[in-house]
Design an enzyme around this catalytic site. Structure first.
Site, PDB file in Angstrom:
ATOM      1  CE  LYS A 198      77.420  29.592  71.224  1.00 29.58           C
ATOM      2  NZ  LYS A 198      75.727  29.696  70.741  1.00 29.58           N
ATOM      3  CE  LYS A 250      73.214  25.259  64.830  1.00 29.14           C
ATOM      4  NZ  LYS A 250      72.204  25.951  65.168  1.00 29.14           N
ATOM      5  CG  ASP A 309      77.161  29.357  67.629  1.00 25.52           C
ATOM      6  OD1 ASP A 309      76.415  30.405  67.903  1.00 25.52           O
ATOM      7  OD2 ASP A 309      76.808  28.167  67.847  1.00 25.52           O
ATOM      8  CG  ASP A 319      71.223  23.501  67.582  1.00 26.32           C
ATOM      9  OD1 ASP A 319      72.493  23.811  67.475  1.00 26.32           O
ATOM     10  OD2 ASP A 319      70.567  23.960  66.753  1.00 26.32           O
ATOM     11  CD  GLU A 350      75.622  25.169  70.770  1.00 26.68           C
ATOM     12  OE1 GLU A 350      76.182  26.381  70.580  1.00 26.68           O
ATOM     13  OE2 GLU A 350      74.385  24.728  70.334  1.00 26.68           O
ATOM     14  NE  ARG A 380      70.214  27.171  75.879  1.00 23.82           N
ATOM     15  CZ  ARG A 380      68.942  27.459  75.584  1.00 23.82           C
ATOM     16  NH1 ARG A 380      67.919  27.314  76.100  1.00 23.82           N
ATOM     17  NH2 ARG A 380      68.951  28.363  74.392  1.00 23.82           N
TER      18      ARG A 380
END
Length: 503
Positions: free
Chosen positions: A270, A282, A293, A352, A354, A356
């Protein structure tokens, strides 16, 4: 920093410093006892005077010890001998490196590999010492104008092994340790880069550079938004449509086995280079850490570098799923229904969640490689942090042998993972009134329902999911990427390639 291995007695070492261990209470290790005998009891006399107890973290630097050729001897406290485990061994090495670096010892001969660590051989001890040393000396100062460096940094470390028979495994341990340490550094450097520099295009440029550096075995292809659209990757595209930065998927292919029936292992990372949460934005506190992330993609990049460096005799494909989740007039919304590459539809209840939505399309895309196994790596859920904290990575899988392999590799490497269930009962939480599934399943078992979501796109191959939301970076004073789970994946691939760490 240079590492080497040799076999020799301590009295014959002519070095800037010799490193030996002392156990509680004031008990010398076997090599330290030899040095004490050579020096006519000089070291034991100091211990009797209370100079060093042998507790973990204690150090005593001795200068010009009688009858010893080396200029200095560094005594390192190792705690109680029976309690010395993998974690404490690494802490002893870390303390050693910091002390040598701070005291200006530019080279040293380390006898700490003589320490008994239950169930671990010399290969493990040397390799972990190399990895820990590089980890200890790591700093990220590329963007600082004033770089602080030790006046006389440690430049050379020699590890001693008991007999000449262990030299070959010791040299292999250094080779593997350096490759894994470089992979971890590469992952940390990518993770620590700010999001205004490290976007999907930056990830793609790093992937291309990897192919340039290892052109014999590595090729890289970068898939942009137009090609994603043609492939039907509408879920992936939706996540990035609020950003001005193009979503790019970098596919790194390493071929180490030319056999026609050698199917590849696929690693999917990811790569959300910044995750604002999108419309479901957020809280501002700690949002800067959402540059991390993309640590899944960073880890996959690092592992691909290690595989290429060691020229492992296996085929591995790494996919960096680069993207940025931003709010804006073009951003996707809660309530949208997306058609994934697999044809399944997803109702977006929270923008949020996102990761997946990006991964599901990539997991469908990699079917074309007819993989031996697929492992995705993602900072996926805060729920995994609640479940396992910041010490252990969450693992889910649709194939028990693959899960067992990864758990074994995690124990071997010290980069630990813990398996969570993927029961059908959890799948019910993803039900939607308007699509085949929703992208969230409520608060209960949030890490598991995220894994259940991904499992719906992995039915054609053996698959495992690593949720690194709690382990990919540290907050607070020591803020920074950890490089996990590079060591775990590296060990898994070394095992697959036949290097299982046996002497």
């Amino acid at each position: 920093m240079e590492f080497s291995v040799k076999s020799g007695s301590p009295e014959k070492q002519r070095s800037a410093c010799i490193v030996v261990g002392v156990f509680e209470p004031r008990r010398l290790s076997p090599i330290a006892e030899q040095l004490d005998k050579i020096s006519d009891g000089y070291i034991s006399a100091l211990l009797r005077r209370g100079e060093l107890e042998g507790k973990p973290g204690q150090t005593l630097l001795l200068h010009h010890v009688p009858n010893v050729l080396s200029e200095r001897i560094l005594l390192i406290g190792c705690g109680k001998e029976r309690e010395l485990d993998e974690r404490q061994y690494k802490q002893v090495i870390q303390k050693t490196i910091n002390t040598l670096n701070d005291t200006g010892s530019m080279e040293a001969v380390c006898f700490l590999t003589e320490l008994h660590v239950k169930g671990r051989n010399n290969y493990w001890k040397v390799r972990q010492a190399v990895e820990t040393a590089k980890e200890t000396l790591y700093s990220f100062d590329q963007l600082k104008t004033n770089k602080s460096e030790p006046r006389r940094p440690l430049r050379k470390m020699v590890f001693n092994v008991p007999t000449r028979r262990e030299l070959t495994s010791g040299e292999r341990a250094i080779l593997h340790g350096l490759a894994i340490a470089a992979a971890i550094k590469a992952a940390k450097d990518l993770g620590n880069m700010p999001p205004n520099i490290c976007n999907a295009a930056y990830l793609a440029s790093q992937a291309r550079q990897l192919a340039d550096s290892y052109s014999k075995n590595v090729i890289t292809r970068v898939i942009g938004e137009q090609q994603m659209k043609e492939l039907g990757m509408h879920s992936y595209l939706a996540v990035g449509q609020g950003s001005q930065n193009e979503s790019l998927m970098s596919v790194i292919e390493y071929k180490g086995n030319a056999s026609e029936d050698a199917r590849p292992i696929v690693l999917v990372g990811k790569g959300l280079t910044f995750d604002s949460g999108g419309i479901s934005i957020k809280p501002s506190e700690g949002m800067d850490e959402m540059k991390y992330d993309m640590c899944g993609a960073a880890a996959v990049y690092g592992v691909m570098r290690m595989v290429a460096e060691l020229q492992l005799p296996i085929n591995v494909i790494g996919v960096l799923a680069g993207c940025e989740n931003m709010p804006g007039g073009r951003a996707y919304r809660p309530g949208d229904v997306l058609t994934t590459m697999s044809g399944q539809t997803v109702e977006v209840l929270n923008t949020d969640a996102e990761g997946r939505l990006v991964l599901c399309d990539v997991l469908t895309y990699v079917e074309r490689f007819e993989p031996e196994a697929v492992i995705d790596v993602a900072t996926l859920t805060g729920a995994c942090v609640i479940a396992l904290g910041h010490h252990i990575t969450g693992l889910m899988a649709n194939h028990n042998p693959l899960a067992h392999e990864l758990i074994a590799a995690s124990e071997q490497s010290g980069d630990r993972a813990w398996r969570l269930p993927l029961g059908d009962e959890y799948q019910e939480q993803l039900e939607s009134n308007f699509a085949d599934m929703a992208n969230i399943g409520g608060r209960p078992g949030g890490a598991i329902t995220a894994g259940c979501f991904l499992s719906r796109f992995t039915r054609k191959y053996n698959w495992a999911h690593l949720d690194i939301a709690g382990t990919a970076w540290r907050s607070g004073k020591a803020k920074g990427a950890t490089g996990r789970p590079v060591a775990l994946l590296a060990q898994f691939l070394l095992n697959r390639a036949g290097f299982n760490g046996e002497e």
